[in-house]
Structure formats: structure tokens, C-alpha cells
Design a protein around this motif. Sequence first.
Motif, mmCIF file in Angstrom:
data_model
loop_
_atom_site.group_PDB
_atom_site.id
_atom_site.type_symbol
_atom_site.label_atom_id
_atom_site.label_comp_id
_atom_site.label_asym_id
_atom_site.label_seq_id
_atom_site.Cartn_x
_atom_site.Cartn_y
_atom_site.Cartn_z
ATOM 1 N N LEU B 55 0.842 -1.211 0.000
ATOM 2 C CA LEU B 55 0.000 0.000 0.000
ATOM 3 C C LEU B 55 0.874 1.256 0.000
ATOM 4 N N THR B 56 1.969 1.196 0.733
ATOM 5 C CA THR B 56 2.877 2.342 0.738
ATOM 6 C C THR B 56 3.401 2.602 -0.673
ATOM 7 N N GLN B 57 3.712 1.525 -1.348
ATOM 8 C CA GLN B 57 4.294 1.657 -2.681
ATOM 9 C C GLN B 57 3.259 2.120 -3.712
ATOM 10 N N ARG B 58 2.033 1.652 -3.579
ATOM 11 C CA ARG B 58 1.081 1.844 -4.676
ATOM 12 C C ARG B 58 0.027 2.916 -4.448
ATOM 13 N N VAL B 59 -0.410 3.120 -3.241
ATOM 14 C CA VAL B 59 -1.571 4.016 -3.084
ATOM 15 C C VAL B 59 -1.332 5.199 -2.152
ATOM 16 N N ARG B 60 -0.083 5.471 -1.843
ATOM 17 C CA ARG B 60 0.151 6.583 -0.928
ATOM 18 C C ARG B 60 -0.408 7.890 -1.512
ATOM 19 N N ARG B 61 -0.229 8.067 -2.797
ATOM 20 C CA ARG B 61 -0.675 9.337 -3.399
ATOM 21 C C ARG B 61 -2.204 9.458 -3.450
ATOM 22 N N PRO B 62 -2.910 8.447 -4.003
ATOM 23 C CA PRO B 62 -4.371 8.566 -3.955
ATOM 24 C C PRO B 62 -4.905 8.683 -2.525
ATOM 25 N N LEU B 63 -4.242 7.955 -1.614
ATOM 26 C CA LEU B 63 -4.693 7.966 -0.229
ATOM 27 C C LEU B 63 -4.596 9.372 0.361
ATOM 28 N N ALA B 64 -3.561 10.096 -0.035
ATOM 29 C CA ALA B 64 -3.368 11.448 0.495
ATOM 30 C C ALA B 64 -4.565 12.342 0.177
ATOM 31 N N LEU B 65 -5.258 12.035 -0.923
ATOM 32 C CA LEU B 65 -6.432 12.839 -1.279
ATOM 33 C C LEU B 65 -7.554 12.675 -0.259
ATOM 34 N N SER B 66 -7.524 11.555 0.463
ATOM 35 C CA SER B 66 -8.585 11.321 1.441
ATOM 36 C C SER B 66 -8.196 11.840 2.823
ATOM 37 N N GLY B 67 -6.992 12.366 2.948
ATOM 38 C CA GLY B 67 -6.549 12.868 4.244
ATOM 39 C C GLY B 67 -6.157 11.760 5.207
ATOM 40 N N ARG B 68 -5.965 10.555 4.708
ATOM 41 C CA ARG B 68 -5.587 9.434 5.585
ATOM 42 C C ARG B 68 -4.156 9.008 5.295
ATOM 43 N N GLU B 69 -3.718 8.064 6.144
ATOM 44 C CA GLU B 69 -2.376 7.535 5.974
ATOM 45 C C GLU B 69 -2.450 6.033 5.707
ATOM 46 N N VAL B 70 -1.333 5.513 5.230
ATOM 47 C CA VAL B 70 -1.291 4.080 4.922
ATOM 48 C C VAL B 70 -1.621 3.253 6.173
ATOM 49 N N GLU B 71 -1.148 3.711 7.314
ATOM 50 C CA GLU B 71 -1.399 2.970 8.555
ATOM 51 C C GLU B 71 -2.911 2.821 8.802
ATOM 52 N N ASP B 72 -3.651 3.892 8.512
ATOM 53 C CA ASP B 72 -5.105 3.826 8.691
ATOM 54 C C ASP B 72 -5.707 2.757 7.792
ATOM 55 N N LEU B 73 -5.206 2.730 6.567
ATOM 56 C CA LEU B 73 -5.777 1.794 5.599
ATOM 57 C C LEU B 73 -5.448 0.348 5.976
ATOM 58 N N VAL B 74 -4.225 0.114 6.444
ATOM 59 C CA VAL B 74 -3.847 -1.235 6.873
ATOM 60 C C VAL B 74 -4.750 -1.675 8.027
#
Lengths: 369, 228
Positions: B55-74
Motif C-alpha cells: 500500500l505504501t508503494q502503490r496508493v500513498r498518493r491517492p490515499l493522500a487525497l482522502s486525508g488518511r495515511e497508509v497505517e489507517d488503511l492497513v
Amino acid sequence: MSRKTDDDDERALQEVALRALRAGDELVPTSEAEVERAEGMLQRDSALPDDLRTYRTRRPRHGQAPNPPRRQLGVTGYAVATVVGALAAGTAVHWLEPQLPTSVTSAGSELVKQSASAKPRATPLSFQSNCEKSCCAGSACPSAAEGLRACPSGIRCASCAADNVNGGPYRLRLGSVIVTEQGQKLLPLSAPLELCVTGGAAGAVCVPALGEPGSDSWRLLPQVTPLQDLLTGPRVELRKRGDSTVLASWKHVVSPTAELLCRGLAVVLNNEGETLGRLSVFIEPTHFVELSRAATVPSLLEMLTHYEIAGTEPRVYESSQAGARRFALVLGPFDKAEAEALRWQALDHGAEANVSLGLDFIGNPRPAR
Amino acid sequence: MLSCDAFVPSTPLSQRATDAELLERVSERAADAASARGAEAEFYARHAGYLYAVLTQRVRRPLALSGREVEDLVQETFFRAFARAHTYSAGDALDEDSERRRSRAWLGRIAERLLADWLAGAREVSASPYLETLAEPDAPPPSSRSPKLRLMREALETLSERERDVLRVSALYFRPGAEHQRLPNDVSAELARRWGTTAENVRAIRSRALKRLKDYLQPRLRAQTEDA
């Protein structure tokens, strides 16, 4: 080129893009082959942050609620693909030879094949009100006090504790302004007056202030009101249509307690200490579970045979949208948690469902059965 | 520091509970909460490192649009996975590698779905159950050496980083068969801010990128077919 063809072409292109992104390992791996490639590419020294080293039951981070909606977005643009629609989309890839595999989920994998001979089982959907465990108002609330059983708002069950963290948004239903004696003297009643609700980020939203002959004396505000806008105090203003001058106003902090959800708000419109008008405002839950959309009501009623619904009555709304999204088969409105629980019931049985705020619904619904 | 060993457990499958067995124990939480907790911990230990890394490698940028972090998504992905453990199907996974990848693909679908929900403010999001159900394809997926796969990668290489970024975010919203699909205004606006342009231009970038993919792929795929 017609609009439909443009849309088809756009969809086909987007399908290709999706496959290309998957092939290029630019999305989250969602198939075994993609995972295999991802595992091969991952660096050996990736580290877990301290707070992810062991699994703990959900912990809100940074003081956030576990899954707070980030912001309000427009209702349109999130059309739900039914299985049939998804399969139909495959025909759109007409320009590409050889044809790419066509029926895919947004995750890029093939849809589960539906057996032609398989007889679909009805999806059981049983609405369980959260609030009946601990409720204080409403006709379906056995523990409601005498004065909170028959609610002017029509609410069937209101929880005792207002959810001031995760609750909302709500729809406001405004009654007609009853002009006081003083208002008869001071207000320009020959001009069209409107009630404008302000206080949120969306700016003023207005509806006619006075009942018009033949029209509903209650008006739903054409947008939802987030909980924080209620808690910080919405402002109701009486204005002449097309004129921002405020003739009278009211502002108050509103906490959606059981009593308030049952009885509504008594809004008193004042100007420099003079009461010029009064009205009632009801605060209503606004989360609908949409089971399907269709171009005609009979098609929706046919869809209903695929469900076994208990504890709530399905209804059909007409919407402002055209074509296949004109009519909606819905359950609700509910509060957000109830709607989400019901949506997941449908998803768990492989059916489609989504939660909407009903902002494109027109007029009153009809019972679906 | 988490080593790659965490991505690929070394214990033979026969000597440990399979992922399907762990998730079955998780789904029987009401009957045995302690066993379910243990199973959750084990499943998490097997896959959290992989999920965080990918997730860090692939979706960090789209995730930033939601105001969240990779840790939240995991964290949320595992929470959702355990809540829906009963929907997991081991399918025909024959060995440890296959089973592990299947579990990770399942987690990937949940994560992708969550990300789309977050970007849309958890409203009005397509709710296809197939996102979290692993399909059984009729044919094996193309190998990484497949000419078609290679061609698609080449096609992506012809796009700028900005175009790829816009397409990546668009992909989260794409619903096969749905009409009039477009990026939500808020998301377009965020993308526009990121790339120093206007939301209208973001839509134009997307259309251009799609057309370039088509122009690159169409003749080459046709040629491949003719050669075959």
C-alpha cells in the motif's frame, strides 16, 4: 457521435486503462498473479511502524473517529453497476482487436460467472433498529415517556443519547411561516418571501416561506445538514426572494436529542426584539438504502421479488434523473449506522445496495408492496 | 525492521493452521473469543508487513487525497477482513504460496474498496460485493511475460506521471457498466491542486491519457492477433 456512443467509448477506454494499470502493477494487487508479482518487487527491508506491529482491535488514529467521512461530495457520479450492467459493458470494447476480457469489477478481475440454470435465492434483509434497545421517543419505542410516543415528526424510534460524534447528516423539513400580528404590520407580505438556512460551509439554502395554495405546507431543504452545522447553530433567515436583506432571523445551537427528533424545533423569527413569525422545523434522518434503480416502476417491483424484507417497508421514489436511474427502490430513511448495517446485509448475500441521501428524490414515495 | 521473511512465512503449511482455518476461527468469535483473537493475531502477523509495504508503494498518493495515511488503511483493512471473515473462500489453493497469495489478493480488494469509500466520503459508493469476493477465472491469469501484459506496460510508459496519477485515481471510481462516470468534483479539485492546474483540466488530462492508451494499444494488439 451520439452521447451514448461517447459514454460507451469512454467506458471501454477506462476498462483498458484499468487493465493497463493492473498490468503495470500500479494498483493494489487483487489477484494471485498480481500478488505474486508484487511480492517479487517488494523491498526486503520494509518496516512496519510501531503502531502496526501487532493487531489490536480498531484504534482511532489521531483522535479521529474510526471511519469519518472526509467531506461532502455530490450525489451524482457514483452509478452502481449491476451485474447485468457490468456484463453489458463488455460489449463496449468494440474498437479493440483482439477483445480484452470484458466483464471486470473495478478491481480488474473477472466477475463471478452466473450459472444460467441457477435459481436466484431471495436476499433476506431484516431491519433491526439500533434504537429499540435503548430509546426515548417514537411510536415504536416501548419505553418512550407519555408525551414522546406520538411524535409530530412521525419518527418511529429515537435513541436516548444523541450521537454527537458520528451522527448525521440530517434533512431539515420546514413548515410554513406563521406571521404574527406584528409581522403583518412590518413584513412586505405582498412580495414573495423565503426562508434561508445558513450556518454551514454550503452557504444559504432557501425555500418559500409561506404556504402556497395547492402546495405541500412542508418543504424539505434541498440539501443535507451535517451534524456539526447543527451543533454550531444553524441560522434561519426570512428574506424577500432575490434580496439578501434579512427581515427576521433565528439562530440556536441544535443537538438532535430524542425529544427534538420527536417534537421538532419551534423557530421564532425576530427582528430587533420584535417577533415577526414562527415556524416548526423537523430534523429527519436521511440515509436511504438503495436496492436498485430502473427506468420504470414495474421493473423495480420485479426487483423486489429478489428480496425478503422484514422490519421495514420498501418504497419507490421518483428521482430527478433520467433513463435507467429515474426510479429508485429504497429502504429508509434510517440513521447512518442503521443504513450501513442494512447495506452490508445485502452485500453479504451477494446483492447490490448502496447508501444514499436521497437528494435527487422528487415528491412523496409510493409503497413498493 | 521487518524483513522479507515476514512476507513469506517459512513454516510448512501442514504444520500450521491455514489462512482459511484462521479466518474460520475468527468468524466463530461468538463461540470462542480467545481463539478468535489468537487467530486474528496470527493472520495479521502473516500479512500485515506485505500489505503495509504494497500500500505504501502503490496508493500513498491517492490515499493522500482522502486525508488518511497508509497505517489507517492497513488497520481498517484488517478490521473489515476480520468482520467479514466468514466470506473468505480458500478456493482451490493447493499449496502455501497459492493460499498466501489468495489471502493477500482478498485483503487487496478490501483495501481498494475502502480507499474508494474514503475518497468518496463514504457516500454513494458503488457497493459491488464482488470487490471482496475472489472470482474464479476460467483461464489462468496472464503470466508476467505475457505479450499483452508487456504491451500494456509499454502503453503506460508513454504517459506522463501526471496522466498516470489521474488515471490511477480514476480507476478507483470506475464501475464497469455504469453510465456517466466521472471523477467527483472534490477529487478533481484535489488532483488539480496537486498538479497546479484546474479541475476542468484534470478531466481533460484524463481524456487525453485514455485516448493515448487507445492509440498505442489498438494497432499493436491487432497486429499481435494477426501474427498469432
